[in-house]
Design a protein around this motif. Structure first.
Motif, PDB file in Angstrom:
ATOM      1  N   PHE A   1      29.925 -28.001 -58.328  1.00  0.00           N
ATOM      2  CA  PHE A   1      29.745 -29.011 -57.291  1.00  0.00           C
ATOM      3  C   PHE A   1      30.864 -30.042 -57.363  1.00  0.00           C
ATOM      4  O   PHE A   1      31.556 -30.158 -58.385  1.00  0.00           O
TER       5      PHE A   1
ATOM      6  N   LEU B   1      30.192 -36.731 -54.343  1.00  0.00           N
ATOM      7  CA  LEU B   1      28.773 -36.674 -53.997  1.00  0.00           C
ATOM      8  C   LEU B   1      28.265 -38.039 -53.552  1.00  0.00           C
ATOM      9  O   LEU B   1      27.424 -38.144 -52.655  1.00  0.00           O
TER      10      LEU B   1
ATOM     11  N   THR C   1      28.358 -39.013 -49.863  1.00  0.00           N
ATOM     12  CA  THR C   1      27.363 -38.494 -48.925  1.00  0.00           C
ATOM     13  C   THR C   1      26.264 -39.504 -48.645  1.00  0.00           C
ATOM     14  O   THR C   1      25.614 -39.428 -47.595  1.00  0.00           O
TER      15      THR C   1
ATOM     16  N   ASN D   1      23.421 -39.457 -49.785  1.00  0.00           N
ATOM     17  CA  ASN D   1      22.307 -38.576 -49.435  1.00  0.00           C
ATOM     18  C   ASN D   1      21.470 -38.269 -50.680  1.00  0.00           C
ATOM     19  O   ASN D   1      21.754 -37.319 -51.411  1.00  0.00           O
TER      20      ASN D   1
ATOM     21  N   ALA E   1      18.547 -36.921 -51.073  1.00  0.00           N
ATOM     22  CA  ALA E   1      17.917 -35.596 -51.070  1.00  0.00           C
ATOM     23  C   ALA E   1      18.911 -34.521 -51.486  1.00  0.00           C
ATOM     24  O   ALA E   1      18.561 -33.578 -52.205  1.00  0.00           O
ATOM     25  N   LEU E   2      20.151 -34.651 -51.032  1.00  0.00           N
ATOM     26  CA  LEU E   2      21.181 -33.687 -51.410  1.00  0.00           C
ATOM     27  C   LEU E   2      21.477 -33.764 -52.904  1.00  0.00           C
ATOM     28  O   LEU E   2      21.631 -32.726 -53.566  1.00  0.00           O
ATOM     29  N   ILE E   3      21.563 -34.968 -53.437  1.00  0.00           N
ATOM     30  CA  ILE E   3      21.834 -35.135 -54.867  1.00  0.00           C
ATOM     31  C   ILE E   3      20.743 -34.470 -55.688  1.00  0.00           C
ATOM     32  O   ILE E   3      21.021 -33.785 -56.683  1.00  0.00           O
ATOM     33  N   GLU E   4      19.504 -34.618 -55.278  1.00  0.00           N
ATOM     34  CA  GLU E   4      18.407 -33.996 -56.020  1.00  0.00           C
ATOM     35  C   GLU E   4      18.509 -32.473 -55.967  1.00  0.00           C
ATOM     36  O   GLU E   4      18.261 -31.792 -56.967  1.00  0.00           O
ATOM     37  N   LYS E   5      18.900 -31.927 -54.819  1.00  0.00           N
ATOM     38  CA  LYS E   5      19.069 -30.477 -54.704  1.00  0.00           C
ATOM     39  C   LYS E   5      20.207 -29.978 -55.592  1.00  0.00           C
ATOM     40  O   LYS E   5      20.110 -28.921 -56.212  1.00  0.00           O
ATOM     41  N   VAL E   6      21.298 -30.731 -55.638  1.00  0.00           N
ATOM     42  CA  VAL E   6      22.436 -30.365 -56.484  1.00  0.00           C
ATOM     43  C   VAL E   6      22.007 -30.278 -57.943  1.00  0.00           C
ATOM     44  O   VAL E   6      22.303 -29.298 -58.655  1.00  0.00           O
TER      45      VAL E   6
ATOM     46  N   GLY F   1      16.043 -34.285 -60.051  1.00  0.00           N
ATOM     47  CA  GLY F   1      16.532 -32.928 -59.834  1.00  0.00           C
ATOM     48  C   GLY F   1      16.666 -32.158 -61.128  1.00  0.00           C
ATOM     49  O   GLY F   1      16.344 -30.970 -61.194  1.00  0.00           O
TER      50      GLY F   1
END
Length: 298
Positions: free
Chosen positions: A124, A130, A133, A135, A137-142, A195
């Motif tokens: 990543f 990061l 962003t 974001n 929610a995106l950080i948690e997915k990463v 995450g």
């Protein structure tokens, strides 16, 4: 809760059989183990060598070692494939079965932007990207994806997230922070921890998170005013109000998210090494912020 108690608890969490009653079951095991441990075994459990520096893997049982790590260039001799990493972990973990108490190793690795030591793993962007962003929610997915790949190699501990707040772009590690804005770092630190650790460390695809480097590493200066923040280590020369306003919000969020470990900085705050600061580690981090996990030196 002592450093040793938590360390042993998390080592037990690496066992294959994890249940919903994990906390209750392991608490009783920890108390029973502590009552049986010798001083030498306790010292060994609180020691974390670099795996590539082991002269002999048998030192794991000789010195009752409780933890190992792989730094950026600490790879299996067979290469960086998934199989090589899995075999390395299994081979080292097997030595714990030769010890009197058979406490599993807690293995840590720098998976700051993916499980990047392993060929084929998802890499990543660094946290500076990061952070752009904005974001959560995106950080948690990463970090969820990172946790799955780290755990698939057996390793249970990621030295992430880095919640530093870089204040000078010339600092050599400025890419490790989400932002120079403490509000952004606070917004993203919690999702990063969730995450990695998921709802519970008892989940088989969760890994222990480690917020770092406490505190103020992003504000260091080095040498004269003509060479500020150019090198890795240095001194953060700010008053406590500034330290709290800029450098602590990410840790507040990480602690609220349940982060299990925190890594003190090897830099200094006003001339005192962070790793030796009673004010930072005991009065602020533990007593005031209520951190209940354990510290791992950088």
């Amino acid at each position: 809760m002592t450093i040793l108690r938590v360390a042993v608890l998390l080592c037990l969490a690496s066992a294959v059989c994890l249940t919903a009653s994990f906390q209750t079951d392991t608490d009783s095991q920890v108390k029973e183990l502590l009552a049986r441990m010798t001083l030498e075994e306790k010292v060994g459990q609180m020691t974390q060598p670099e795996q590539s520096a082991l002269k002999d893997p048998a030192d794991i049982e000789n010195y009752f070692i409780g933890s190992l790590l792989s730094g950026g260039d600490s790879d299996p001799q067979e290469g960086n494939s998934f199989e090589a990493w899995r075999n390395l972990y299994d081979r080292l973990q097997a030595h714990t079965q030769k010890t009197r108490l058979q406490i599993p190793i807690l293995y840590g690795i720098d998976a700051v932007h993916g499980h990047n030591n392993v060929l084929g793993a998802v890499i990543f962007p660094h946290q500076i990207a990061l952070g752009c962003t904005r974001n959560p929610a995106l950080i948690e997915k990463v970090e969820r994806a990172t946790a799955e790949e780290v755990r698939s190699t057996g390793i249970q501990w990621a030295f992430a997230p880095c919640v530093t707040v870089p204040q000078d772009a010339r600092w050599g590690r400025s890419y490790e922070g989400f932002s120079e804005d403490p509000a952004v770092v606070r917004q993203l630190a919690g999702p990063a921890v969730r995450g990695l650790q998921r709802v519970s460390l008892a989940e088989p695809t969760s890994v222990l998170a480690c917020a770092k480097h406490f505190a103020g590493d992003g504000g260091t200066v080095f040498g004269s005013a003509r060479r500020p923040s150019l090198l890795d280590q240095g001194d953060t020369r700010v008053d406590e109000a500034t330290l709290r306003r800029i450098h602590l919000p990410g840790y507040v969020a990480a602690i609220q998210a349940g982060v299990g470990s925190i890594m003190p900085s090897y830099s200094s705050w006003n001339g005192v090494k962070a790793s030796a600061s009673h004010r930072l580690l005991t009065e602020i981090l533990k007593n005031e912020l209520g951190f209940q996990g354990f510290l791992i030196s950088d």
